[in-house]
Design a protein around this motif. Structure first.
Motif, PDB file in Angstrom:
ATOM      1  N   TRP A 128      57.119  34.631  43.733  1.00  0.00           N
ATOM      2  CA  TRP A 128      58.467  33.917  43.374  1.00  0.00           C
ATOM      3  C   TRP A 128      59.383  33.850  44.642  1.00  0.00           C
ATOM      4  CZ3 TRP A 128      60.707  30.533  39.952  1.00  0.00           C
ATOM      5  CH2 TRP A 128      62.083  30.532  40.211  1.00  0.00           C
ATOM      6  N   PHE A 129      59.313  35.439  45.059  1.00  0.00           N
ATOM      7  CA  PHE A 129      60.235  35.838  46.278  1.00  0.00           C
ATOM      8  C   PHE A 129      59.748  35.488  47.616  1.00  0.00           C
ATOM      9  CE2 PHE A 129      60.422  38.651  42.571  1.00  0.00           C
ATOM     10  CZ  PHE A 129      61.572  38.590  42.352  1.00  0.00           C
ATOM     11  N   PHE A 130      58.437  35.248  47.789  1.00  0.00           N
ATOM     12  CA  PHE A 130      57.817  34.894  49.227  1.00  0.00           C
ATOM     13  C   PHE A 130      56.747  33.853  48.811  1.00  0.00           C
ATOM     14  CE2 PHE A 130      58.646  39.388  49.218  1.00  0.00           C
ATOM     15  CZ  PHE A 130      59.592  39.413  50.261  1.00  0.00           C
ATOM     16  N   GLN A 131      57.543  32.487  48.908  1.00  0.00           N
ATOM     17  CA  GLN A 131      56.835  31.492  48.161  1.00  0.00           C
ATOM     18  C   GLN A 131      55.475  30.783  49.032  1.00  0.00           C
ATOM     19  OE1 GLN A 131      59.501  28.505  46.525  1.00  0.00           O
ATOM     20  NE2 GLN A 131      60.238  30.136  45.070  1.00  0.00           N
ATOM     21  N   ASP A 132      55.596  31.369  50.260  1.00  0.00           N
ATOM     22  CA  ASP A 132      54.127  31.021  51.157  1.00  0.00           C
ATOM     23  C   ASP A 132      53.057  31.954  50.928  1.00  0.00           C
ATOM     24  OD1 ASP A 132      55.541  28.864  52.406  1.00  0.00           O
ATOM     25  OD2 ASP A 132      56.289  30.129  53.982  1.00  0.00           O
ATOM     26  N   SER A 133      53.500  32.942  50.137  1.00  0.00           N
ATOM     27  CA  SER A 133      52.181  33.944  49.686  1.00  0.00           C
ATOM     28  C   SER A 133      51.609  33.724  48.259  1.00  0.00           C
ATOM     29  CB  SER A 133      52.876  35.386  49.654  1.00  0.00           C
ATOM     30  OG  SER A 133      53.503  35.815  50.637  1.00  0.00           O
ATOM     31  N   ILE A 134      50.230  33.344  48.602  1.00  0.00           N
ATOM     32  CA  ILE A 134      49.348  32.847  47.600  1.00  0.00           C
ATOM     33  C   ILE A 134      48.657  34.069  47.065  1.00  0.00           C
ATOM     34  CG2 ILE A 134      47.587  31.209  46.830  1.00  0.00           C
ATOM     35  CD1 ILE A 134      48.349  29.637  49.272  1.00  0.00           C
ATOM     36  N   HIS A 135      48.670  34.265  45.533  1.00  0.00           N
ATOM     37  CA  HIS A 135      47.905  35.156  44.929  1.00  0.00           C
ATOM     38  C   HIS A 135      46.448  34.839  44.752  1.00  0.00           C
ATOM     39  CE1 HIS A 135      51.312  37.830  44.416  1.00  0.00           C
ATOM     40  NE2 HIS A 135      52.033  36.543  43.848  1.00  0.00           N
ATOM     41  N   LEU A 136      45.562  34.928  46.024  1.00  0.00           N
ATOM     42  CA  LEU A 136      44.428  34.366  45.896  1.00  0.00           C
ATOM     43  C   LEU A 136      43.293  34.752  44.703  1.00  0.00           C
ATOM     44  CD1 LEU A 136      43.720  34.369  49.631  1.00  0.00           C
ATOM     45  CD2 LEU A 136      44.096  32.306  48.435  1.00  0.00           C
ATOM     46  N   PRO A 137      42.486  34.107  44.403  1.00  0.00           N
ATOM     47  CA  PRO A 137      41.619  34.314  43.085  1.00  0.00           C
ATOM     48  C   PRO A 137      40.434  35.205  43.845  1.00  0.00           C
ATOM     49  CG  PRO A 137      41.248  31.996  44.015  1.00  0.00           C
ATOM     50  CD  PRO A 137      42.500  32.799  44.684  1.00  0.00           C
ATOM     51  N   TYR A 138      39.366  35.572  42.858  1.00  0.00           N
ATOM     52  CA  TYR A 138      38.380  36.508  43.356  1.00  0.00           C
ATOM     53  C   TYR A 138      37.074  35.954  42.795  1.00  0.00           C
ATOM     54  CZ  TYR A 138      42.452  39.790  43.045  1.00  0.00           C
ATOM     55  OH  TYR A 138      43.831  40.163  43.177  1.00  0.00           O
ATOM     56  N   ASN A 139      36.237  36.617  43.867  1.00  0.00           N
ATOM     57  CA  ASN A 139      34.843  36.470  43.511  1.00  0.00           C
ATOM     58  C   ASN A 139      34.049  37.883  42.990  1.00  0.00           C
ATOM     59  OD1 ASN A 139      34.714  33.598  43.791  1.00  0.00           O
ATOM     60  ND2 ASN A 139      34.649  33.683  45.795  1.00  0.00           N
ATOM     61  N   TRP A 140      33.053  37.502  42.434  1.00  0.00           N
ATOM     62  CA  TRP A 140      32.499  38.798  41.839  1.00  0.00           C
ATOM     63  C   TRP A 140      31.032  38.974  42.595  1.00  0.00           C
ATOM     64  CZ3 TRP A 140      32.959  43.274  39.621  1.00  0.00           C
ATOM     65  CH2 TRP A 140      31.728  44.050  39.036  1.00  0.00           C
ATOM     66  N   THR A 141      31.180  40.160  43.316  1.00  0.00           N
ATOM     67  CA  THR A 141      29.873  40.390  44.201  1.00  0.00           C
ATOM     68  C   THR A 141      28.652  41.127  43.264  1.00  0.00           C
ATOM     69  OG1 THR A 141      30.629  42.803  44.871  1.00  0.00           O
ATOM     70  CG2 THR A 141      31.370  40.969  46.081  1.00  0.00           C
ATOM     71  N   GLY A 142      28.948  41.404  42.295  1.00  0.00           N
ATOM     72  CA  GLY A 142      28.021  42.189  41.324  1.00  0.00           C
ATOM     73  C   GLY A 142      28.523  43.830  41.274  1.00  0.00           C
ATOM     74  N   HIS A 143      29.298  44.234  41.956  1.00  0.00           N
ATOM     75  CA  HIS A 143      29.919  45.630  41.826  1.00  0.00           C
ATOM     76  C   HIS A 143      31.476  45.735  42.140  1.00  0.00           C
ATOM     77  CE1 HIS A 143      29.772  46.164  46.221  1.00  0.00           C
ATOM     78  NE2 HIS A 143      28.779  45.711  46.085  1.00  0.00           N
TER      79      HIS A 143
END
Length: 301
Positions: A128-143
């Motif tokens: 909301w405060f730094f609108q160019d900053s995206i909270h990127l999603p994640y991938n699971w590596t197995g650990h």
């Protein structure tokens, strides 16, 4: 096709109207019900909710703060009672950009027509405060959960393993199939733990680049030379550390648990001392959380 929008509130009078009003922007969607579950707010949250002209709107007032996961599962039960296909979760401090939900629903339907087993589709969450900053999603590596590398992708909708629950459209059938959200976590890591169970059960999860949601994560957000720093209230670090340790150890074994302590816990404590407002207190709660996660002590503390 019925959709239930679920918002869990707790002392959110300053932001709850914004999120509710943002639910009004998807004019192309119909048959939507909005449910707010309030966890015994002591401020004017209920009055603020009632001031918004949103119809149909239902409010469930809990007698005490039962946490997020229990409230989510109450919402899941309500969605099943309504015959809703989709459950859309929003935090009380999030705001949907125009047609965010519409983008998610359209893409979920298209994926299903292609034969995909859609468990969830997630919005592109921005600060909301730094609108160019995206909270990127994640991938699971197995650990471990690692930030998905989406910079080079030209795709609008990308398969992932997890993202934040706020701004995520869930398939009610999928959530039902994996038993919903883990209630003894109370708060924090509830979304990622559920998403990993969905993936393990072969339900797909996607991230939609154009479905944008703004989020006021934490109590402090500031830009540093290491990127965006998000700080939470000290007690939140207890639940984060406890639940992450348990979930990662259960899903990824001893390797995941060891990596979490070595990299995530010690790394975050170092950043707390560089940028944090309450490093002593936050670090204490984080270490205590790991101990309780190891000993199997859960619920609200």
């Amino acid at each position: 096709m019925k959709i239930l929008i679920l918002i869990v509130s707790y002392n959110g009078e300053k932001t709850i109207c914004s999120v509710l009003e943002s639910c009004l922007t998807d004019e192309r969607l119909s048959d939507i019900t909005t449910l707010v579950i309030d966890n015994a707010s002591t401020d004017k949250t209920i009055a603020a909710i009632q001031s918004v002209n949103l119809n149909p709107l239902e409010i469930i007032q809990m007698p005490s703060n039962v946490g997020v996961a229990i409230a989510y599962n109450i919402g899941l039960k309500k969605a099943k009672e309504l015959g809703a296909k989709w459950l859309f979760l929003l935090d009380q401090d999030s705001v949907c950009l125009h047609c965010c939900l519409n983008h998610l629903v359209e893409e979920a339907n298209m994926l299903e027509k292609k034969g995909e087993q859609v468990g969830a589709i997630c919005a592109s969450v921005r600060s909301w405060f730094f609108q160019d900053s995206i909270h990127l999603p994640y991938n699971w590596t197995g650990h471990s959960l690692v930030t998905a590398n989406l910079c080079s992708s030209s795709e609008i909708v990308i398969p992932i393993d997890s993202s934040l629950s706020s701004g995520t459209l869930y398939n009610v059938e999928a959530l039902n199939a994996v038993g919903g959200f883990r209630e003894d976590y109370f708060i924090d890591f509830i979304d990622h733990e559920c998403h990993l169970r969905l993936r393990k059960a072969d339900w797909g999860i996607w991230w939609h680049k154009h479905a944008i949601l703004y989020h006021r994560l934490g109590i402090i957000q500031k830009m540093t030379n290491e990127g965006l720093w998000i700080e939470h209230k000290p007690y939140r670090y207890y639940y984060m550390a406890r639940n992450m340790f348990e979930g990662l150890r259960r899903l990824g074994g001893k390797t995941a648990a060891a990596r979490f302590i070595k990299q995530d816990i010690f790394g975050h404590i170092q950043r707390l001392w560089r940028y944090g407002k309450s490093p002593w207190k936050s670090s204490y709660f984080m270490i205590r959380g790991v101990i309780d996660g190891f000993l199997g002590r859960f619920g609200k503390h």
